[in-house]
Scaffold this motif. Structure first.
Motif, PDB file in Angstrom:
ATOM      1  N   ILE A 190      11.821  47.276  23.024  1.00 46.81           N
ATOM      2  CA  ILE A 190      12.007  46.699  24.368  1.00 46.81           C
ATOM      3  C   ILE A 190      11.685  45.207  24.356  1.00 46.81           C
ATOM      4  CG2 ILE A 190      11.107  46.721  26.744  1.00 46.81           C
ATOM      5  CD1 ILE A 190      10.493  49.736  26.231  1.00 46.81           C
ATOM      6  N   LEU A 191      10.559  44.860  23.735  1.00 42.71           N
ATOM      7  CA  LEU A 191      10.156  43.447  23.697  1.00 42.71           C
ATOM      8  C   LEU A 191      11.132  42.620  22.869  1.00 42.71           C
ATOM      9  CD1 LEU A 191       6.297  43.885  23.244  1.00 42.71           C
ATOM     10  CD2 LEU A 191       7.444  42.947  25.254  1.00 42.71           C
ATOM     11  N   LEU A 192      11.556  43.145  21.712  1.00 43.40           N
ATOM     12  CA  LEU A 192      12.495  42.384  20.864  1.00 43.40           C
ATOM     13  C   LEU A 192      13.813  42.146  21.597  1.00 43.40           C
ATOM     14  CD1 LEU A 192      11.983  44.151  17.413  1.00 43.40           C
ATOM     15  CD2 LEU A 192      11.431  41.764  17.929  1.00 43.40           C
ATOM     16  N   ARG A 193      14.313  43.171  22.235  1.00 38.91           N
ATOM     17  CA  ARG A 193      15.601  43.021  22.933  1.00 38.91           C
ATOM     18  C   ARG A 193      15.461  42.070  24.114  1.00 38.91           C
ATOM     19  NH1 ARG A 193      18.237  48.620  24.058  1.00 38.91           N
ATOM     20  NH2 ARG A 193      20.011  47.275  24.560  1.00 38.91           N
ATOM     21  N   ALA A 194      14.304  42.116  24.781  1.00 40.45           N
ATOM     22  CA  ALA A 194      14.081  41.190  25.908  1.00 40.45           C
ATOM     23  C   ALA A 194      14.105  39.738  25.438  1.00 40.45           C
ATOM     24  CB  ALA A 194      12.761  41.498  26.597  1.00 40.45           C
ATOM     25  N   ARG A 195      13.449  39.470  24.288  1.00 39.84           N
ATOM     26  CA  ARG A 195      13.429  38.086  23.775  1.00 39.84           C
ATOM     27  C   ARG A 195      14.858  37.649  23.415  1.00 39.84           C
ATOM     28  NH1 ARG A 195       8.727  39.212  25.046  1.00 39.84           N
ATOM     29  NH2 ARG A 195       9.893  38.881  26.954  1.00 39.84           N
ATOM     30  N   ALA A 196      15.662  38.539  22.851  1.00 38.09           N
ATOM     31  CA  ALA A 196      17.050  38.190  22.505  1.00 38.09           C
ATOM     32  C   ALA A 196      17.867  37.935  23.770  1.00 38.09           C
ATOM     33  CB  ALA A 196      17.675  39.316  21.687  1.00 38.09           C
ATOM     34  N   ILE A 197      17.711  38.791  24.761  1.00 38.66           N
ATOM     35  CA  ILE A 197      18.513  38.673  25.990  1.00 38.66           C
ATOM     36  C   ILE A 197      18.126  37.422  26.763  1.00 38.66           C
ATOM     37  CG2 ILE A 197      18.941  39.733  28.255  1.00 38.66           C
ATOM     38  CD1 ILE A 197      18.500  42.497  26.756  1.00 38.66           C
ATOM     39  N   GLU A 198      16.822  37.186  26.940  1.00 34.05           N
ATOM     40  CA  GLU A 198      16.437  36.048  27.809  1.00 34.05           C
ATOM     41  C   GLU A 198      16.666  34.701  27.129  1.00 34.05           C
ATOM     42  OE1 GLU A 198      12.479  37.264  28.640  1.00 34.05           O
ATOM     43  OE2 GLU A 198      11.675  36.453  26.784  1.00 34.05           O
ATOM     44  N   ASN A 199      16.636  34.683  25.790  1.00 37.55           N
ATOM     45  CA  ASN A 199      16.875  33.420  25.070  1.00 37.55           C
ATOM     46  C   ASN A 199      18.302  33.331  24.536  1.00 37.55           C
ATOM     47  OD1 ASN A 199      14.148  32.130  25.180  1.00 37.55           O
ATOM     48  ND2 ASN A 199      13.598  34.111  24.295  1.00 37.55           N
ATOM     49  N   GLN A 200      19.089  34.350  24.758  1.00 36.36           N
ATOM     50  CA  GLN A 200      20.510  34.407  24.372  1.00 36.36           C
ATOM     51  C   GLN A 200      20.696  33.957  22.919  1.00 36.36           C
ATOM     52  OE1 GLN A 200      22.235  32.257  27.803  1.00 36.36           O
ATOM     53  NE2 GLN A 200      22.822  34.285  28.563  1.00 36.36           N
ATOM     54  N   CYS A 201      19.918  34.583  22.053  1.00 33.99           N
ATOM     55  CA  CYS A 201      19.975  34.231  20.631  1.00 33.99           C
ATOM     56  C   CYS A 201      19.793  35.506  19.797  1.00 33.99           C
ATOM     57  CB  CYS A 201      18.877  33.220  20.304  1.00 33.99           C
ATOM     58  SG  CYS A 201      17.211  33.871  20.452  1.00 33.99           S
ATOM     59  N   TYR A 202      20.018  35.370  18.505  1.00 33.78           N
ATOM     60  CA  TYR A 202      19.749  36.486  17.593  1.00 33.78           C
ATOM     61  C   TYR A 202      18.239  36.615  17.372  1.00 33.78           C
ATOM     62  CZ  TYR A 202      24.700  36.891  16.483  1.00 33.78           C
ATOM     63  OH  TYR A 202      26.052  37.098  16.583  1.00 33.78           O
ATOM     64  N   VAL A 203      17.785  37.841  17.153  1.00 38.17           N
ATOM     65  CA  VAL A 203      16.390  38.099  16.785  1.00 38.17           C
ATOM     66  C   VAL A 203      16.386  38.947  15.508  1.00 38.17           C
ATOM     67  CG1 VAL A 203      14.242  39.256  17.429  1.00 38.17           C
ATOM     68  CG2 VAL A 203      15.499  37.955  19.146  1.00 38.17           C
ATOM     69  N   LEU A 204      15.699  38.440  14.478  1.00 42.04           N
ATOM     70  CA  LEU A 204      15.554  39.177  13.215  1.00 42.04           C
ATOM     71  C   LEU A 204      14.077  39.518  13.048  1.00 42.04           C
ATOM     72  CD1 LEU A 204      16.957  40.103  10.531  1.00 42.04           C
ATOM     73  CD2 LEU A 204      16.291  37.885   9.573  1.00 42.04           C
ATOM     74  N   ALA A 205      13.782  40.814  13.001  1.00 45.56           N
ATOM     75  CA  ALA A 205      12.380  41.261  12.924  1.00 45.56           C
ATOM     76  C   ALA A 205      12.186  42.069  11.639  1.00 45.56           C
ATOM     77  CB  ALA A 205      12.035  42.121  14.134  1.00 45.56           C
ATOM     78  N   ALA A 206      11.227  41.618  10.808  1.00 48.70           N
ATOM     79  CA  ALA A 206      10.913  42.318   9.549  1.00 48.70           C
ATOM     80  C   ALA A 206       9.544  42.971   9.718  1.00 48.70           C
ATOM     81  CB  ALA A 206      10.880  41.326   8.389  1.00 48.70           C
ATOM     82  N   ALA A 207       9.495  44.281   9.563  1.00 42.47           N
ATOM     83  CA  ALA A 207       8.258  45.008   9.896  1.00 42.47           C
ATOM     84  C   ALA A 207       7.635  45.668   8.666  1.00 42.47           C
ATOM     85  CB  ALA A 207       8.584  46.078  10.934  1.00 42.47           C
ATOM     86  N   GLN A 208       6.376  46.023   8.817  1.00 45.11           N
ATOM     87  CA  GLN A 208       5.734  46.998   7.940  1.00 45.11           C
ATOM     88  C   GLN A 208       6.075  48.367   8.538  1.00 45.11           C
ATOM     89  OE1 GLN A 208       3.876  46.494   5.171  1.00 45.11           O
ATOM     90  NE2 GLN A 208       3.560  44.270   5.274  1.00 45.11           N
ATOM     91  N   GLY A 209       6.363  49.357   7.673  1.00 45.92           N
ATOM     92  CA  GLY A 209       6.832  50.626   8.252  1.00 45.92           C
ATOM     93  C   GLY A 209       6.438  51.859   7.478  1.00 45.92           C
TER      94      GLY A 209
END
Ligand SMILES: NC(=O)CC(=O)C(=O)O
Length: 266
Positions: A190-209
């Motif tokens: 939810i947070l990642l998609r919100a940052r992409a939508i409000e800043n109208q840019c791509y978001v690349l997230a690399a996680a520990q999993g």
């Protein structure tokens, strides 16, 4: 022009040499898939048994096996390598700076961002307090890449939208992370998609999993999100590589059809 980017997902251990070997294998895989920019996760170089373990392997800026590895690999593969976070020595002998370093395709140092917001969470058996072992950063990190500006952030920073606004318009936000399983399940996408939508840019997230030797379980779900908020590719759990394309024409189309960035009043 479109460019392929990649996020590396890891389950880092207390062994720096083992983590370097894993990163080496996965970054090579990403480059072979055509990635021009590769992002490693937060704490990729060490996830100690105790939080303080990273202090013992902290490197001075510009020296040490972790930085030598990143510079050499970026040059050999001809990629932009954004080194998740690694522990840099700080002025406090009991703390590190949790730093993202960027290397250009020539293997040169091209950018730095020190995690500003330090994670604190306590619920049931889980308790995290990064401020015990980390000195917070103070400065924004924005990098000029072939496809536009790249804004740098780390993990818990994701919860502070004002940081991303302060970067100015960027084409790509990168977020190396080690979100907990608990908080990630509830908030990560939810947070990642919100940052992409409000800043109208791509978001690349690399996680520990996955489950780490220290007993910590991380959420994973490394992903690439486009400026419309669509998840383009994702890896739920385990080590691996997420790849996808940055398409500047698509981003411009989103910004023209919905000019929200121009409609800001403050
Ligand atoms: N681990 C972090 O820095 C952040 C996190 O797990 C969260 O914000 O949730």
């Amino acid at each position: 022009m479109r460019h392929t980017v990649a996020a590396i997902q890891m389950i880092s251990s207390p062994s720096v040499p083992d983590n370097i070997a894993t990163a080496d294998r996965l970054v090579r895989h990403a480059a072979a898939a055509g990635a021009l920019l590769v992002l490693l996760p937060e704490y990729w170089a060490i996830m100690g048994i105790n939080d303080a373990d990273k202090v013992a392997v902290a490197e001075p800026l510009g020296q040490g096996p972790i930085q030598d590895f990143m510079a050499g690999l970026a040059k050999e593969l001809g990629i932009w390598l954004i080194g998740g976070t690694l522990p840099l020595a700080s002025s406090d002998p009991l703390k590190v700076v949790n730093t993202t370093l960027v290397y250009s395709p020539q293997g040169e140092s091209a950018g730095r961002y020190d995690k500003i917001h330090l994670f604190g969470f306590s619920q049931g058996n889980e308790s995290y307090n990064e401020s015990k072992t980390i000195v917070p950063g103070k400065n924004l990190g924005v990098l000029d890449a072939p496809f536009g500006k790249v804004g740098m952030s780390v993990c818990y920073d994701l919860r502070f939208p004002e940081l991303f606004r302060a970067m100015g318009p960027v084409s790509l936000i990168v977020l190396p992370a080690a979100f907990t399983y608990t908080t990630g399940q509830a908030h990560w996408e939810i947070l990642l998609r919100a940052r992409a939508i409000e800043n109208q840019c791509y978001v690349l997230a690399a996680a520990q999993g996955g489950m780490h030797p220290n007993g910590r379980r991380t959420w994973g779900h490394s992903m690439l999100i486009d400026p419309w908020g669509t998840v383009k590719s994702v890896l739920a759990e385990g080590e691996g590589v997420v790849t996808g394309e940055i398409d500047p024409a698509f981003m411009e189309g989103v910004r023209q059809s919905l000019p929200a960035l121009k409609h800001r009043t403050m």
